[in-house]
Design a protein around this motif. Structure first.
Motif, mmCIF file in Angstrom:
data_model
loop_
_atom_site.group_PDB
_atom_site.id
_atom_site.type_symbol
_atom_site.label_atom_id
_atom_site.label_comp_id
_atom_site.label_asym_id
_atom_site.label_seq_id
_atom_site.Cartn_x
_atom_site.Cartn_y
_atom_site.Cartn_z
ATOM 1 N N LEU A 179 -29.322 22.763 43.597
ATOM 2 C CA LEU A 179 -28.563 21.430 42.334
ATOM 3 C C LEU A 179 -28.032 22.168 40.668
ATOM 4 O O LEU A 179 -27.626 21.799 40.413
ATOM 5 C CB LEU A 179 -29.774 20.478 42.473
ATOM 6 C CG LEU A 179 -29.377 19.398 43.824
ATOM 7 C CD1 LEU A 179 -30.307 18.596 43.378
ATOM 8 C CD2 LEU A 179 -28.400 18.438 44.185
ATOM 9 N N SER A 180 -29.579 22.961 40.425
ATOM 10 C CA SER A 180 -29.001 23.272 39.095
ATOM 11 C C SER A 180 -27.892 24.635 38.676
ATOM 12 O O SER A 180 -27.353 24.504 37.279
ATOM 13 C CB SER A 180 -30.371 24.248 39.165
ATOM 14 O OG SER A 180 -30.474 25.475 39.502
ATOM 15 N N PHE A 181 -27.328 24.892 40.074
ATOM 16 C CA PHE A 181 -26.661 25.686 39.319
ATOM 17 C C PHE A 181 -25.030 25.353 40.443
ATOM 18 O O PHE A 181 -24.446 25.924 40.146
ATOM 19 C CB PHE A 181 -26.541 26.791 40.263
ATOM 20 C CG PHE A 181 -28.293 27.880 40.061
ATOM 21 C CD1 PHE A 181 -27.209 29.244 38.786
ATOM 22 C CD2 PHE A 181 -29.255 28.074 40.240
ATOM 23 C CE1 PHE A 181 -27.648 29.810 38.398
ATOM 24 C CE2 PHE A 181 -29.851 29.118 39.060
ATOM 25 C CZ PHE A 181 -29.504 29.992 38.069
ATOM 26 N N GLY A 182 -25.451 24.079 40.525
ATOM 27 C CA GLY A 182 -23.978 23.380 41.251
ATOM 28 C C GLY A 182 -23.201 23.424 42.105
ATOM 29 O O GLY A 182 -21.843 23.706 42.544
ATOM 30 N N ILE A 183 -24.373 24.381 42.997
ATOM 31 C CA ILE A 183 -23.771 24.736 44.416
ATOM 32 C C ILE A 183 -23.935 23.442 45.055
ATOM 33 O O ILE A 183 -23.060 23.606 45.871
ATOM 34 C CB ILE A 183 -24.572 26.144 45.161
ATOM 35 C CG1 ILE A 183 -24.408 27.114 44.157
ATOM 36 C CG2 ILE A 183 -24.223 26.263 46.710
ATOM 37 C CD1 ILE A 183 -25.613 28.186 44.239
ATOM 38 N N ALA A 184 -24.300 22.729 45.423
ATOM 39 C CA ALA A 184 -24.907 22.263 46.015
ATOM 40 C C ALA A 184 -23.987 20.445 46.037
ATOM 41 O O ALA A 184 -23.280 20.068 46.971
ATOM 42 C CB ALA A 184 -26.976 20.924 45.625
ATOM 43 N N GLY A 185 -23.549 20.803 44.476
ATOM 44 C CA GLY A 185 -21.752 19.910 44.206
ATOM 45 C C GLY A 185 -21.036 20.603 44.697
ATOM 46 O O GLY A 185 -20.413 21.384 44.293
ATOM 47 N N SER A 186 -20.420 19.680 46.280
ATOM 48 C CA SER A 186 -18.697 20.397 46.678
ATOM 49 C C SER A 186 -17.968 20.061 45.774
ATOM 50 O O SER A 186 -17.007 20.092 45.187
ATOM 51 C CB SER A 186 -18.328 19.905 47.760
ATOM 52 O OG SER A 186 -18.038 18.092 47.964
ATOM 53 N N ALA A 187 -17.146 21.170 45.661
ATOM 54 C CA ALA A 187 -15.833 21.293 45.259
ATOM 55 C C ALA A 187 -14.584 20.555 44.817
ATOM 56 O O ALA A 187 -14.802 20.624 46.898
ATOM 57 C CB ALA A 187 -15.290 23.342 44.878
ATOM 58 N N LEU A 188 -14.181 19.855 44.717
ATOM 59 C CA LEU A 188 -12.848 19.991 45.331
ATOM 60 C C LEU A 188 -11.927 20.570 45.779
ATOM 61 O O LEU A 188 -11.772 21.849 45.570
ATOM 62 C CB LEU A 188 -12.406 18.867 44.339
ATOM 63 C CG LEU A 188 -12.996 17.828 43.804
ATOM 64 C CD1 LEU A 188 -12.254 17.768 42.359
ATOM 65 C CD2 LEU A 188 -13.338 17.088 44.557
ATOM 66 N N LYS A 189 -11.151 20.536 46.834
ATOM 67 C CA LYS A 189 -10.188 21.525 47.436
ATOM 68 C C LYS A 189 -9.025 21.471 46.809
ATOM 69 O O LYS A 189 -8.094 20.238 46.287
ATOM 70 C CB LYS A 189 -9.491 20.596 49.287
ATOM 71 C CG LYS A 189 -8.779 21.838 49.700
ATOM 72 C CD LYS A 189 -8.622 20.780 50.662
ATOM 73 C CE LYS A 189 -7.659 22.470 51.524
ATOM 74 N NZ LYS A 189 -7.090 21.762 53.241
ATOM 75 N N VAL A 190 -8.458 22.847 46.375
ATOM 76 C CA VAL A 190 -7.269 23.105 45.210
ATOM 77 C C VAL A 190 -6.142 24.225 46.159
ATOM 78 O O VAL A 190 -6.683 24.710 46.769
ATOM 79 C CB VAL A 190 -7.858 23.646 44.220
ATOM 80 C CG1 VAL A 190 -6.538 24.218 43.531
ATOM 81 C CG2 VAL A 190 -8.894 22.803 43.462
ATOM 82 N N ASN A 191 -5.209 23.302 46.222
ATOM 83 C CA ASN A 191 -3.988 23.465 47.077
ATOM 84 C C ASN A 191 -3.632 25.093 46.426
ATOM 85 O O ASN A 191 -4.219 25.722 45.164
ATOM 86 C CB ASN A 191 -3.610 22.967 47.411
ATOM 87 C CG ASN A 191 -2.149 22.115 46.575
ATOM 88 O OD1 ASN A 191 -2.249 22.740 45.013
ATOM 89 N ND2 ASN A 191 -1.676 20.997 47.065
ATOM 90 N N GLU A 192 -2.296 25.673 46.884
ATOM 91 C CA GLU A 192 -1.785 27.351 46.641
ATOM 92 C C GLU A 192 -0.854 26.566 45.338
ATOM 93 O O GLU A 192 -1.383 27.653 44.836
ATOM 94 C CB GLU A 192 -0.718 27.626 47.670
ATOM 95 C CG GLU A 192 -1.448 28.279 48.702
ATOM 96 C CD GLU A 192 -0.640 28.451 50.086
ATOM 97 O OE1 GLU A 192 0.658 28.246 49.763
ATOM 98 O OE2 GLU A 192 -0.820 28.999 50.998
ATOM 99 N N GLU A 193 -0.703 25.520 45.294
ATOM 100 C CA GLU A 193 0.208 25.360 43.650
ATOM 101 C C GLU A 193 -0.961 24.914 42.323
ATOM 102 O O GLU A 193 -0.679 23.538 41.831
ATOM 103 C CB GLU A 193 0.830 23.446 44.027
ATOM 104 C CG GLU A 193 2.207 23.624 44.830
ATOM 105 C CD GLU A 193 2.972 22.940 45.310
ATOM 106 O OE1 GLU A 193 2.591 21.929 45.237
ATOM 107 O OE2 GLU A 193 4.108 23.109 45.645
ATOM 108 N N LEU A 194 -2.135 24.572 43.364
ATOM 109 C CA LEU A 194 -3.778 24.857 41.917
ATOM 110 C C LEU A 194 -3.278 22.806 41.868
ATOM 111 O O LEU A 194 -3.569 22.869 40.362
ATOM 112 C CB LEU A 194 -3.571 25.689 40.708
ATOM 113 C CG LEU A 194 -3.446 26.826 41.157
ATOM 114 C CD1 LEU A 194 -3.706 27.478 39.717
ATOM 115 C CD2 LEU A 194 -5.104 27.498 41.153
ATOM 116 N N LYS A 195 -3.250 22.701 42.825
ATOM 117 C CA LYS A 195 -3.478 20.957 43.059
ATOM 118 C C LYS A 195 -4.681 20.183 43.598
ATOM 119 O O LYS A 195 -4.774 21.031 45.120
ATOM 120 C CB LYS A 195 -2.065 19.862 42.954
ATOM 121 C CG LYS A 195 -1.164 20.426 41.330
ATOM 122 C CD LYS A 195 0.335 19.717 42.361
ATOM 123 C CE LYS A 195 1.622 19.931 41.054
ATOM 124 N NZ LYS A 195 2.352 19.397 41.827
#
Length: 276
Positions: free
Chosen positions: A19-35
């Protein structure tokens, strides 16, 4: 019972670290168009941009200053620095895209910087990940500051792509290189304080944990070496200690004197090339 308690404590400690390094929070899925998908925007904070301060900082209609996480555009309004190369272009790009518009914020694990600015990832109304857009277009360099590391691997890839294609601020390096003198590593001590391109074979490497040293002679302690500090290793797609060993290379940079021996500090992968 004691063993179970120890295991539980170990698991709790691991979760706290993640949690302290922000790894536990999942990243939003970004597509090839960076959206990201439009439905994901609804879960993010919404603000209106009143003013673009520079390429990586905005001010909302509520008066809040927001600094973009993971990117660093060239300075245009620093009190102690002149306007940097490609700074005006980066500011103009951000202004055209964001000023007087609605944006969505994903906050960092660390929400404020030392200047009390809010730290956030910026998403446009169409889902475009603006931090990523700055990097891939060459308007910004990567700025990695723990614990806000959620998208760092994506950002690394985008910077490599921009750098490899000489986009934006990276173009200046190639233009500058064409004007530099090319010398052998044996003559490096004659060019202290001068930007040059040094040629030679890397016959030995050493990774101290704090830096990687590329050496050109057995008596490396009093001849030319190139140094890559550990803080810059993330920029390389390979392990420099292995990749450049026994290779003929060209190294670009300013020759410095370190304990009466010449050296060049390599901060970017584009400073070193294997000769074909």
């Amino acid at each position: 019972m004691l063993l179970i308690k120890r295991r539980v404590l170990s698991l709790l400690l691991l979760v706290m670290i993640l949690l302290s390094f922000g790894i536990a929070g999942s990243a939003l899925k970004v597509n090839e168009e960076l959206k990201i998908n439009q439905d994901k925007l609804d879960n993010l904070a919404k603000v209106y941009v009143a003013k673009v301060i520079d390429g990586d900082t905005i001010k909302t209609t509520g008066g809040e200053k927001i600094r973009f996480i993971g990117v660093d555009t060239p300075e245009t309004k620093h009190p102690e620095k002149s306007v940097e190369y490609y700074g005006k272009e980066a500011s103009k790009f951000t202004k055209n895209k964001l000023e007087d518009k609605k944006v969505y914020l994903e906050y960092g694990v660390e929400k404020k910087d030392k200047y009390k600015r809010t730290l956030a990832y910026i998403f446009m109304e169409d889902g475009t990940f603006f931090n990523a857009k700055l990097l891939v277009a060459g308007y910004a360099e990567l700025l990695t500051i723990p614990p806000n590391l959620k998208y760092v691997e994506l950002f690394k890839d985008l910077v490599r792509e921009a750098r490899g294609n000489n986009r934006g601020l990276w173009k200046k390096e190639e233009e500058e290189a064409s004007q530099l003198p090319v010398i052998s590593w044996q003559k490096a001590d004659e060019y202290i304080g001068t930007k040059v391109i040094v040629e030679g074979e890397v016959i030995d490497t050493y990774d101290s944990g704090k830096a990687v040293f590329l050496n050109f002679a057995e008596e490396y302690w009093n001849t030319f070496s190139a140094v890559i500090f550990a803080s810059n290793l993330y920029k390389f797609s390979n392990n420099p200690a292995q990749h450049y060993l026994h290779k003929e290379v060209r190294i670009r940079g300013r020759v410095k004197d370190y304990e009466e021996s010449p050296e060049i500090i390599i901060e970017e992968p584009k400073q070193i090339r294997i000769k074909e």
